[in-house]
Every structure is written in structure tokens, then in C-alpha cells.
Design a protein around this motif. Structure first.
Motif, PDB file in Angstrom:
ATOM      1  N   HIS A   1       0.735  -1.177   0.033  1.00 57.10           N
ATOM      2  CA  HIS A   1      -0.050   0.111  -0.035  1.00 57.10           C
ATOM      3  C   HIS A   1       0.859   1.246   0.122  1.00 57.10           C
ATOM      4  O   HIS A   1       0.688   2.400  -0.542  1.00 57.10           O
ATOM      5  N   GLU A   2       1.975   1.186   1.042  1.00 56.13           N
ATOM      6  CA  GLU A   2       2.875   2.353   0.967  1.00 56.13           C
ATOM      7  C   GLU A   2       3.420   2.685  -0.434  1.00 56.13           C
ATOM      8  O   GLU A   2       3.679   3.730  -1.004  1.00 56.13           O
ATOM      9  N   VAL A   3       4.010   1.621  -1.143  1.00 56.97           N
ATOM     10  CA  VAL A   3       4.587   1.851  -2.564  1.00 56.97           C
ATOM     11  C   VAL A   3       3.676   2.345  -3.398  1.00 56.97           C
ATOM     12  O   VAL A   3       3.835   3.397  -4.064  1.00 56.97           O
ATOM     13  N   GLN A   4       2.369   1.824  -3.623  1.00 52.57           N
ATOM     14  CA  GLN A   4       1.385   2.154  -4.354  1.00 52.57           C
ATOM     15  C   GLN A   4       0.965   3.741  -4.125  1.00 52.57           C
ATOM     16  O   GLN A   4       0.792   4.561  -4.996  1.00 52.57           O
ATOM     17  N   CYS A   5       0.871   4.150  -2.707  1.00 59.32           N
ATOM     18  CA  CYS A   5       0.490   5.450  -2.601  1.00 59.32           C
ATOM     19  C   CYS A   5       1.708   6.363  -2.816  1.00 59.32           C
ATOM     20  O   CYS A   5       1.302   7.503  -3.442  1.00 59.32           O
ATOM     21  N   GLU A   6       2.941   5.959  -2.699  1.00 58.26           N
ATOM     22  CA  GLU A   6       4.153   6.951  -3.185  1.00 58.26           C
ATOM     23  C   GLU A   6       4.113   6.987  -4.713  1.00 58.26           C
ATOM     24  O   GLU A   6       4.567   8.344  -5.045  1.00 58.26           O
ATOM     25  N   GLU A   7       3.872   6.170  -5.502  1.00 58.31           N
ATOM     26  CA  GLU A   7       3.781   6.208  -6.743  1.00 58.31           C
ATOM     27  C   GLU A   7       2.356   7.303  -7.339  1.00 58.31           C
ATOM     28  O   GLU A   7       2.592   8.108  -8.102  1.00 58.31           O
ATOM     29  N   ARG A   8       1.475   7.016  -6.734  1.00 54.25           N
ATOM     30  CA  ARG A   8       0.319   7.965  -6.671  1.00 54.25           C
ATOM     31  C   ARG A   8       0.677   9.451  -6.432  1.00 54.25           C
ATOM     32  O   ARG A   8       0.261  10.360  -7.187  1.00 54.25           O
ATOM     33  N   TRP A   9       1.401   9.845  -5.616  1.00 45.74           N
ATOM     34  CA  TRP A   9       1.860  10.829  -4.975  1.00 45.74           C
ATOM     35  C   TRP A   9       2.727  11.715  -6.097  1.00 45.74           C
ATOM     36  O   TRP A   9       2.745  12.851  -6.246  1.00 45.74           O
ATOM     37  N   LYS A  10       3.562  10.831  -6.559  1.00 48.60           N
ATOM     38  CA  LYS A  10       4.636  11.357  -7.589  1.00 48.60           C
ATOM     39  C   LYS A  10       3.877  11.736  -8.612  1.00 48.60           C
ATOM     40  O   LYS A  10       4.093  12.530  -9.391  1.00 48.60           O
ATOM     41  N   THR A  11       2.951  10.923  -9.265  1.00 46.50           N
ATOM     42  CA  THR A  11       2.002  11.043 -10.447  1.00 46.50           C
ATOM     43  C   THR A  11       1.361  12.382  -9.927  1.00 46.50           C
ATOM     44  O   THR A  11       1.295  13.243 -11.001  1.00 46.50           O
ATOM     45  N   THR A  12       0.753  12.484  -8.906  1.00 47.79           N
ATOM     46  CA  THR A  12      -0.082  13.782  -8.680  1.00 47.79           C
ATOM     47  C   THR A  12       0.658  15.076  -8.702  1.00 47.79           C
ATOM     48  O   THR A  12       0.445  15.965  -9.351  1.00 47.79           O
ATOM     49  N   PHE A  13       2.025  14.846  -8.029  1.00 44.93           N
ATOM     50  CA  PHE A  13       2.952  16.244  -8.160  1.00 44.93           C
ATOM     51  C   PHE A  13       3.376  16.389  -9.605  1.00 44.93           C
ATOM     52  O   PHE A  13       3.359  17.667  -9.773  1.00 44.93           O
ATOM     53  N   VAL A  14       3.551  15.360 -10.383  1.00 43.63           N
ATOM     54  CA  VAL A  14       3.984  15.922 -11.655  1.00 43.63           C
ATOM     55  C   VAL A  14       2.873  16.640 -12.509  1.00 43.63           C
ATOM     56  O   VAL A  14       3.031  17.409 -13.231  1.00 43.63           O
ATOM     57  N   ARG A  15       1.669  16.157 -12.188  1.00 43.83           N
ATOM     58  CA  ARG A  15       0.623  16.658 -13.040  1.00 43.83           C
ATOM     59  C   ARG A  15       0.302  18.131 -12.376  1.00 43.83           C
ATOM     60  O   ARG A  15       0.041  18.842 -13.193  1.00 43.83           O
ATOM     61  N   LEU A  16       0.294  18.241 -11.093  1.00 41.49           N
ATOM     62  CA  LEU A  16       0.181  19.567 -10.757  1.00 41.49           C
ATOM     63  C   LEU A  16       1.343  20.540 -11.050  1.00 41.49           C
ATOM     64  O   LEU A  16       0.798  21.695 -11.468  1.00 41.49           O
ATOM     65  N   GLU A  17       2.603  19.963 -11.031  1.00 44.34           N
ATOM     66  CA  GLU A  17       3.498  20.941 -11.738  1.00 44.34           C
ATOM     67  C   GLU A  17       3.077  21.382 -13.146  1.00 44.34           C
ATOM     68  O   GLU A  17       3.431  22.445 -13.502  1.00 44.34           O
ATOM     69  N   ASN A  18       2.634  20.438 -14.197  1.00 41.78           N
ATOM     70  CA  ASN A  18       2.317  20.522 -15.496  1.00 41.78           C
ATOM     71  C   ASN A  18       1.020  21.662 -15.433  1.00 41.78           C
ATOM     72  O   ASN A  18       0.943  22.463 -16.200  1.00 41.78           O
ATOM     73  N   ILE A  19       0.090  21.453 -14.346  1.00 41.67           N
ATOM     74  CA  ILE A  19      -0.948  22.326 -14.500  1.00 41.67           C
ATOM     75  C   ILE A  19      -0.609  23.833 -14.158  1.00 41.67           C
ATOM     76  O   ILE A  19      -1.083  25.023 -14.667  1.00 41.67           O
TER      77      ILE A  19
END
Length: 64
Positions: free
Chosen positions: A13-31
Motif C-alpha cells: 500500500h505504501e509503495v502504491q501511494c508513493e507512486e500515486r503521489w509522485k504522479t499527482t505532483f507531476v500533474r500539478l506541476e504541469n498544471i
């Protein structure tokens, strides 16, 4: 046995959440980058409109 399974699930669960947060931060930077570009374009458009209207006012005031 149950504790090992629980620890494994938690780690997964921790690994999956970490990957999701990375993806979220990349998307937020693009926005944020996109919004920055849009803001610059709006300032340029606003300046152009102001200059155009000022030119119209000067032209109309010198015709009379």
C-alpha cells in the motif's frame, strides 16, 4: 503468519501511494506551468486591448 501478511500488504500500500503521489505532483506541476503561460497571455492580451483603445481615443479626439 497474519502479521507478516499484514506487513506485506501495508508495504504494498505504501509503495502504491508513493507512486500515486509522485504522479499527482507531476500533474500539478504541469498544471502550474500551463496556468503560468495562460496568465502571461492574458497580460499580453490586456495590454494590447488597452493600447488599441488608447489609440482609438486619441484618434477620435484629434478628429474634432
Amino acid at each position: 503468519m497474519d502479521q507478516n501478511k499484514l506487513e506485506l500488504e501495508l508495504r504494498t500500500h505504501e509503495v502504491q501511494c508513493e507512486e500515486r503521489w509522485k504522479t499527482t505532483f507531476v500533474r500539478l506541476e504541469n498544471i502550474e506551468d500551463t496556468l503560468g503561460r495562460m496568465e502571461g497571455r492574458f497580460y499580453a492580451l490586456g495590454g494590447t486591448i488597452i493600447l488599441f483603445l488608447a489609440g482609438v481615443i486619441v484618434t477620435l479626439s484629434t478628429m474634432q
